[in-house]
Design a protein around this motif. Sequence first.
Motif, PDB file in Angstrom:
ATOM      1  N   ILE A  36      -8.133  -9.389   5.342  1.00  0.00           N
ATOM      2  CA  ILE A  36      -7.900  -8.879   6.701  1.00  0.00           C
ATOM      3  C   ILE A  36      -9.224  -8.428   7.327  1.00  0.00           C
ATOM      4  O   ILE A  36      -9.496  -8.705   8.497  1.00  0.00           O
ATOM      5  N   HIS A  58      -7.337   6.963   3.921  1.00  0.00           N
ATOM      6  CA  HIS A  58      -6.712   5.626   3.874  1.00  0.00           C
ATOM      7  C   HIS A  58      -5.212   5.757   4.204  1.00  0.00           C
ATOM      8  O   HIS A  58      -4.664   4.978   4.990  1.00  0.00           O
ATOM      9  N   GLY A  59      -4.569   6.771   3.611  1.00  0.00           N
ATOM     10  CA  GLY A  59      -3.135   7.008   3.863  1.00  0.00           C
ATOM     11  C   GLY A  59      -2.868   7.380   5.311  1.00  0.00           C
ATOM     12  O   GLY A  59      -1.943   6.859   5.942  1.00  0.00           O
ATOM     13  N   PHE A 116      -9.084   8.282  -0.128  1.00  0.00           N
ATOM     14  CA  PHE A 116      -7.716   7.769  -0.262  1.00  0.00           C
ATOM     15  C   PHE A 116      -6.763   8.512   0.685  1.00  0.00           C
ATOM     16  O   PHE A 116      -5.830   7.918   1.223  1.00  0.00           O
ATOM     17  N   LEU A 120      -9.310   0.632   8.002  1.00  0.00           N
ATOM     18  CA  LEU A 120      -8.425   0.722   6.825  1.00  0.00           C
ATOM     19  C   LEU A 120      -9.010   0.011   5.597  1.00  0.00           C
ATOM     20  O   LEU A 120      -9.124   0.626   4.532  1.00  0.00           O
ATOM     21  N   PRO A 121      -9.378  -1.273   5.696  1.00  0.00           N
ATOM     22  CA  PRO A 121      -9.936  -1.914   4.511  1.00  0.00           C
ATOM     23  C   PRO A 121     -11.275  -1.347   4.065  1.00  0.00           C
ATOM     24  O   PRO A 121     -11.536  -1.263   2.872  1.00  0.00           O
ATOM     25  N   GLY A 152       0.836  -1.210   0.000  1.00  0.00           N
ATOM     26  CA  GLY A 152       0.000   0.000   0.000  1.00  0.00           C
ATOM     27  C   GLY A 152       0.865   1.251   0.000  1.00  0.00           C
ATOM     28  O   GLY A 152       0.641   2.178  -0.780  1.00  0.00           O
ATOM     29  N   MET A 153       1.888   1.277   0.864  1.00  0.00           N
ATOM     30  CA  MET A 153       2.743   2.463   0.930  1.00  0.00           C
ATOM     31  C   MET A 153       3.512   2.654  -0.375  1.00  0.00           C
ATOM     32  O   MET A 153       3.680   3.782  -0.836  1.00  0.00           O
ATOM     33  N   GLY A 160     -10.475   1.809   2.257  1.00  0.00           N
ATOM     34  CA  GLY A 160      -9.820   1.460   0.984  1.00  0.00           C
ATOM     35  C   GLY A 160     -10.846   0.964  -0.033  1.00  0.00           C
ATOM     36  O   GLY A 160     -10.808   1.330  -1.205  1.00  0.00           O
ATOM     37  N   THR A 191     -11.754   3.012  -3.430  1.00  0.00           N
ATOM     38  CA  THR A 191     -11.578   2.334  -4.714  1.00  0.00           C
ATOM     39  C   THR A 191     -12.869   2.417  -5.529  1.00  0.00           C
ATOM     40  O   THR A 191     -12.850   2.787  -6.708  1.00  0.00           O
ATOM     41  N   TYR A 197      -1.756  -4.038  -7.234  1.00  0.00           N
ATOM     42  CA  TYR A 197      -3.055  -3.449  -6.867  1.00  0.00           C
ATOM     43  C   TYR A 197      -4.050  -4.532  -6.465  1.00  0.00           C
ATOM     44  O   TYR A 197      -4.689  -4.448  -5.414  1.00  0.00           O
ATOM     45  N   HIS A 205      -3.011  -6.217  -3.214  1.00  0.00           N
ATOM     46  CA  HIS A 205      -3.248  -5.353  -2.051  1.00  0.00           C
ATOM     47  C   HIS A 205      -4.726  -5.361  -1.662  1.00  0.00           C
ATOM     48  O   HIS A 205      -5.073  -5.486  -0.487  1.00  0.00           O
ATOM     49  N   LYS A 206      -5.591  -5.263  -2.663  1.00  0.00           N
ATOM     50  CA  LYS A 206      -7.035  -5.238  -2.365  1.00  0.00           C
ATOM     51  C   LYS A 206      -7.488  -6.592  -1.789  1.00  0.00           C
ATOM     52  O   LYS A 206      -8.250  -6.649  -0.828  1.00  0.00           O
TER      53      LYS A 206
HETATM   54  C1  HEM Z   1      -5.561  -3.743   6.445  1.00  0.00           C
HETATM   55  C2  HEM Z   1      -5.717  -3.546   5.163  1.00  0.00           C
HETATM   56  C3  HEM Z   1      -5.057  -2.415   4.411  1.00  0.00           C
HETATM   57  C4  HEM Z   1      -3.920  -1.712   4.709  1.00  0.00           C
HETATM   58  C5  HEM Z   1      -2.968  -1.901   5.911  1.00  0.00           C
HETATM   59  C6  HEM Z   1      -3.746  -0.735   3.659  1.00  0.00           C
HETATM   60  C7  HEM Z   1      -2.725   0.212   3.609  1.00  0.00           C
HETATM   61  C8  HEM Z   1      -2.538   1.112   2.580  1.00  0.00           C
HETATM   62  C9  HEM Z   1      -1.581   2.193   2.599  1.00  0.00           C
HETATM   63  C10 HEM Z   1      -0.671   2.555   3.751  1.00  0.00           C
HETATM   64  C11 HEM Z   1      -1.663   2.822   1.394  1.00  0.00           C
HETATM   65  C12 HEM Z   1      -0.883   4.072   0.951  1.00  0.00           C
HETATM   66  C13 HEM Z   1      -1.807   5.273   1.036  1.00  0.00           C
HETATM   67  C14 HEM Z   1      -1.102   6.581   0.700  1.00  0.00           C
HETATM   68  O1  HEM Z   1       0.046   6.744   1.113  1.00  0.00           O
HETATM   69  O2  HEM Z   1      -1.733   7.414   0.049  1.00  0.00           O
HETATM   70  C15 HEM Z   1      -2.651   2.116   0.594  1.00  0.00           C
HETATM   71  C16 HEM Z   1      -2.971   2.408  -0.732  1.00  0.00           C
HETATM   72  C17 HEM Z   1      -4.000   1.820  -1.429  1.00  0.00           C
HETATM   73  N1  HEM Z   1      -4.972   0.965  -0.928  1.00  0.00           N
HETATM   74 FE1  HEM Z   1      -4.892   0.066   0.866  1.00  0.00          FE
HETATM   75  N2  HEM Z   1      -4.759  -0.886   2.730  1.00  0.00           N
HETATM   76  C18 HEM Z   1      -5.585  -1.890   3.161  1.00  0.00           C
HETATM   77  C19 HEM Z   1      -6.747  -2.338   2.528  1.00  0.00           C
HETATM   78  C20 HEM Z   1      -7.205  -1.924   1.275  1.00  0.00           C
HETATM   79  C21 HEM Z   1      -8.403  -2.404   0.609  1.00  0.00           C
HETATM   80  C22 HEM Z   1      -9.385  -3.440   1.185  1.00  0.00           C
HETATM   81  C23 HEM Z   1      -8.473  -1.771  -0.603  1.00  0.00           C
HETATM   82  C24 HEM Z   1      -9.509  -1.887  -1.684  1.00  0.00           C
HETATM   83  C25 HEM Z   1     -10.358  -2.884  -1.804  1.00  0.00           C
HETATM   84  C26 HEM Z   1      -7.319  -0.905  -0.709  1.00  0.00           C
HETATM   85  C27 HEM Z   1      -7.003  -0.118  -1.821  1.00  0.00           C
HETATM   86  C28 HEM Z   1      -5.870   0.657  -1.932  1.00  0.00           C
HETATM   87  C29 HEM Z   1      -5.442   1.307  -3.166  1.00  0.00           C
HETATM   88  C30 HEM Z   1      -6.129   1.218  -4.545  1.00  0.00           C
HETATM   89  C31 HEM Z   1      -4.278   2.036  -2.841  1.00  0.00           C
HETATM   90  C32 HEM Z   1      -3.397   2.876  -3.806  1.00  0.00           C
HETATM   91  C33 HEM Z   1      -3.815   4.314  -3.793  1.00  0.00           C
HETATM   92  C34 HEM Z   1      -3.011   5.076  -4.822  1.00  0.00           C
HETATM   93  O3  HEM Z   1      -2.720   4.523  -5.872  1.00  0.00           O
HETATM   94  O4  HEM Z   1      -2.699   6.228  -4.504  1.00  0.00           O
HETATM   95  N3  HEM Z   1      -6.588  -0.994   0.455  1.00  0.00           N
HETATM   96  N4  HEM Z   1      -3.180   1.100   1.345  1.00  0.00           N
END
Ligand code: HEM
Length: 184
Positions: free
Chosen positions: A63, A148-149, A145, A108-109, A29-30, A112, A116, A53, A56-57
Amino acid sequence: MTATGRYTLVQRLLHWLIALLAIPALGVGMTLGWLGFEGARDSFGIGITNALYSGHKTIGVLILLLMTLRLVLRLTLGSPPPVPTLTPFERVASRMVQGLLYLVLMALPVVGWLATAAGGYPVQFFAWKLPGLIAKDPALSETLFQLHGILGWAFLALLALHIAGAMRHWLIKRDGVMRRMSLF
Ligand code: HEM
């Protein structure tokens, strides 16, 4: 709770499985948040970027499912009584950090997922595409988003406190706290 002062085997398995999944979720994610889609594609190529991508999803949704099960077990089975050598500060601090970890690991999820969907992107879970739950709204997606960050950084900070506390009990105080959650 078991008579031995440990969490049940299912609770301990869930703890370590979620820990194993949360680390790649955070790391990937980071990386994606830092580089963005174009940056990731230029660095890794389109195939790996798409896999990062969708991976991560998928891990994030997994989770959320495991955390829901874990919360239900925590509310129904409770936790073993605290180790008697804990100071009042340690009791309050560990409860706060653990409560916040539950909250952040579920928020977080969910955030996210909604971010999305609002961006018009697919919510992938293995080979499936899950319902987006909300309509496409790019401005809302951007805000979600950002949230989320922020939650990602909050998770990292809580994780550091949690691991520091666990290491202190395991290696310095050697008071049996680690045994409550260890697998063996
Ligand atoms: C415990 C689960 C999760 C953790 C720890 C997590 C953590 C993170 C972190 C730290 C980022 C970086 C955000 C930033 O710096 O802007 C990120 C980006 C992202 N997350 Fe998650 N996330 C989780 C679950 C999810 C879920 C369930 C989805 C969608 C179904 C998702 C979709 C995304 C997407 C698409 C990005 C990229 C955003 C971009 O391209 O700027 N995440 N996630």
